[in-house]
Design a protein around this motif. Structure first.
Motif, PDB file in Angstrom:
ATOM      1  N   LEU A  10     -42.713  94.472  79.303  1.00 16.66           N
ATOM      2  CA  LEU A  10     -44.161  94.635  79.265  1.00 16.66           C
ATOM      3  C   LEU A  10     -44.563  95.051  77.865  1.00 16.66           C
ATOM      4  O   LEU A  10     -44.167  96.121  77.388  1.00 16.66           O
ATOM      5  N   LEU A  11     -45.336  94.206  77.187  1.00 20.80           N
ATOM      6  CA  LEU A  11     -45.837  94.526  75.853  1.00 20.80           C
ATOM      7  C   LEU A  11     -47.346  94.689  75.946  1.00 20.80           C
ATOM      8  O   LEU A  11     -48.051  93.739  76.296  1.00 20.80           O
ATOM      9  N   LEU A  12     -47.827  95.884  75.648  1.00 20.44           N
ATOM     10  CA  LEU A  12     -49.250  96.188  75.705  1.00 20.44           C
ATOM     11  C   LEU A  12     -49.790  96.229  74.279  1.00 20.44           C
ATOM     12  O   LEU A  12     -49.487  97.132  73.510  1.00 20.44           O
ATOM     13  N   ALA A  13     -50.579  95.228  73.937  1.00 16.40           N
ATOM     14  CA  ALA A  13     -51.133  95.076  72.591  1.00 16.40           C
ATOM     15  C   ALA A  13     -52.543  95.645  72.577  1.00 16.40           C
ATOM     16  O   ALA A  13     -53.466  95.053  73.140  1.00 16.40           O
ATOM     17  N   ALA A  14     -52.703  96.814  71.956  1.00 12.82           N
ATOM     18  CA  ALA A  14     -54.010  97.485  71.888  1.00 12.82           C
ATOM     19  C   ALA A  14     -54.710  97.483  73.241  1.00 12.82           C
ATOM     20  O   ALA A  14     -55.844  97.027  73.371  1.00 12.82           O
ATOM     21  N   PRO A  15     -54.049  97.980  74.281  1.00 10.22           N
ATOM     22  CA  PRO A  15     -54.690  97.990  75.599  1.00 10.22           C
ATOM     23  C   PRO A  15     -55.822  99.001  75.659  1.00 10.22           C
ATOM     24  O   PRO A  15     -55.820 100.003  74.946  1.00 10.22           O
ATOM     25  N   ILE A  16     -56.786  98.722  76.523  1.00  6.34           N
ATOM     26  CA  ILE A  16     -57.724  99.758  76.915  1.00  6.34           C
ATOM     27  C   ILE A  16     -57.188 100.379  78.199  1.00  6.34           C
ATOM     28  O   ILE A  16     -56.132  99.996  78.698  1.00  6.34           O
ATOM     29  N   GLY A  17     -57.903 101.363  78.725  1.00  4.02           N
ATOM     30  CA  GLY A  17     -57.452 102.016  79.951  1.00  4.02           C
ATOM     31  C   GLY A  17     -56.432 103.108  79.728  1.00  4.02           C
ATOM     32  O   GLY A  17     -55.794 103.556  80.679  1.00  4.02           O
ATOM     33  N   LEU A  18     -56.269 103.551  78.475  1.00  3.24           N
ATOM     34  CA  LEU A  18     -55.318 104.622  78.179  1.00  3.24           C
ATOM     35  C   LEU A  18     -55.914 106.000  78.447  1.00  3.24           C
ATOM     36  O   LEU A  18     -55.251 107.019  78.248  1.00  3.24           O
ATOM     37  N   GLU A  19     -57.155 106.016  78.884  1.00  2.00           N
ATOM     38  CA  GLU A  19     -57.825 107.245  79.301  1.00  2.00           C
ATOM     39  C   GLU A  19     -58.736 106.886  80.466  1.00  2.00           C
ATOM     40  O   GLU A  19     -59.031 105.702  80.705  1.00  2.00           O
ATOM     41  N   ASP A  20     -59.155 107.880  81.203  1.00  2.00           N
ATOM     42  CA  ASP A  20     -60.052 107.675  82.344  1.00  2.00           C
ATOM     43  C   ASP A  20     -61.479 107.840  81.836  1.00  2.00           C
ATOM     44  O   ASP A  20     -61.940 108.950  81.584  1.00  2.00           O
ATOM     45  N   TYR A  21     -62.184 106.718  81.677  1.00  2.00           N
ATOM     46  CA  TYR A  21     -63.509 106.747  81.069  1.00  2.00           C
ATOM     47  C   TYR A  21     -64.523 107.501  81.938  1.00  2.00           C
ATOM     48  O   TYR A  21     -65.568 107.926  81.433  1.00  2.00           O
TER      49      TYR A  21
END
Length: 339
Positions: free
Chosen positions: A169-180
């Motif tokens: 699994l390669l996550l390239a600049a993902p969003i969702g790394l915090e709970d907005y």
């Protein structure tokens, strides 16, 4: 080399695109026929296939590209796009991976690109299930996943729900790394629809240049703007707009950050040091906005909690990290996938 290829690809693509309608096109661009909401008229770099699906009782079609390797190594990579981009933006990485021996599968998620725009709400569970249904249809038992931005949230749900289907699994600049939801108050769908409908092509260009692609030449992001704004003349434009707004509500209402530390498959975050994308930040209280979008730090902290994860940060790169720094990105991606 890859940057030159990228610029040439986007330049050629931009020449073939039909600009937006008069009220929403950028200055100096003459009006042409609008695209359909399935991006009919917008060229993709490889042939597009359609997979029939049913989501919540609705008959839909999932678009995807299936690119054969230059010389097969027996491996498959699935590329998952972000919210604001058609999957065609993966063209440079498709070329790199195909030349490295990978079969490359590139879907448009339901609600995006050339796939159907549903009347119902979008959910990450459905998008994950649809992606696995595509693998089943193509008789692919296991694949590597490379996912960008919102695609990273889909990929997290796949890796958690279907770990036996994922090699790497390669996550390239993902969003969702915090709970907005911890920063942004709930916003009604009607209000978001109103705001999105008011957005102009020029305003969207400013958003991309400031928040997504400050290091990419202006002409190279023109296709992204055209893909979004030349559909405004389509008869069923409001159907597209509702699906687009639903995707934003999905990101807000269905956080995945709490699942990320539980991922067991080998995982690599590749982050741009200058990526501070945080959906909904303008709607957060002013005092909280600076705390949002510290994405490189968030990725490193999450990787430290995972059993088989690592985070790499590329300097002078932003949210479109694989387009901002293609050589550095590929130098990290290829060894990771081959391991």
């Amino acid at each position: 080399m890859y940057r030159a290829f990228l610029h040439l690809s986007f330049a050629l693509l931009a020449l073939s695109l039909a600009p937006a309608q008069a009220a929403d096109r950028e200055p100096g661009i003459a009006p042409r026929e609008p695209y359909g909401i399935g991006l009919e008229g917008f060229p993709y770099p490889y042939p597009v296939n359609l997979l029939p699906l049913v989501n919540d009782g609705e008959q839909l079609r999932m678009a995807y590209m299936d690119i054969a390797p230059a010389q097969a190594n027996g491996r498959v990579v699935v590329l998952l796009h972000g919210r604001n981009f058609p999957s065609s933006y993966w063209a440079p990485e498709i070329k790199v991976l195909s030349e490295a021996g990978y079969r490359v599968i590139v879907p448009d998620q339901i609600g995006f690109g050339k796939s159907s725009k549903p009347t119902g709400e979008l959910h990450f569970d459905n998008l994950a299930r649809n992606t696995v249904a595509l693998l089943d249809h193509l008789q692919i038992a296991k694949a590597d996943i490379v996912a960008h931005s919102m695609g990273g949230m889909v990929a997290v749900r796949i890796a958690r729900a279907y770990p036996d289907r994922v090699n790497h699994l390669l996550l390239a600049a993902p969003i969702g790394l915090e709970d907005y939801r911890m920063y942004v108050p709930p916003t009604s769908t009607e209000k978001i629809l109103e705001n999105e409908d008011k957005l102009t092509a020029d305003g969207y260009r400013k958003q991309l240049e400031n928040n997504y692609a400050p290091k990419i030449p202006p002409d190279a992001i023109t296709p992204f703007i055209e893909a979004r704004f030349n559909i405004k003349g389509a008869a069923d434009y409001m159907r597209w707009l509702r699906a687009f707004v639903s995707s934003g509500q999905m990101i807000y209402r269905e956080p995945v950050v709490h699942e990320i530390p539980l991922i067991t498959v080998p995982t690599l975050f590749i982050m741009g040091a200058d990526d501070h994308n945080a959906p909904g930040r303008p709607n957060a209280p002013e005092a909280l906005r600076p705390k949002m979008g510290q994405n490189a730090d968030l990725a490193k902290a999450l990787a430290a909690k995972m059993p088989r994860a690592k985070a790499e940060v590329i300097d002078n790169a932003g949210h479109l990290v694989f387009l901002d720094a293609p050589d550095k990105f590929n130098a990290l991606m290829l060894p990771f996938l081959a391991n």
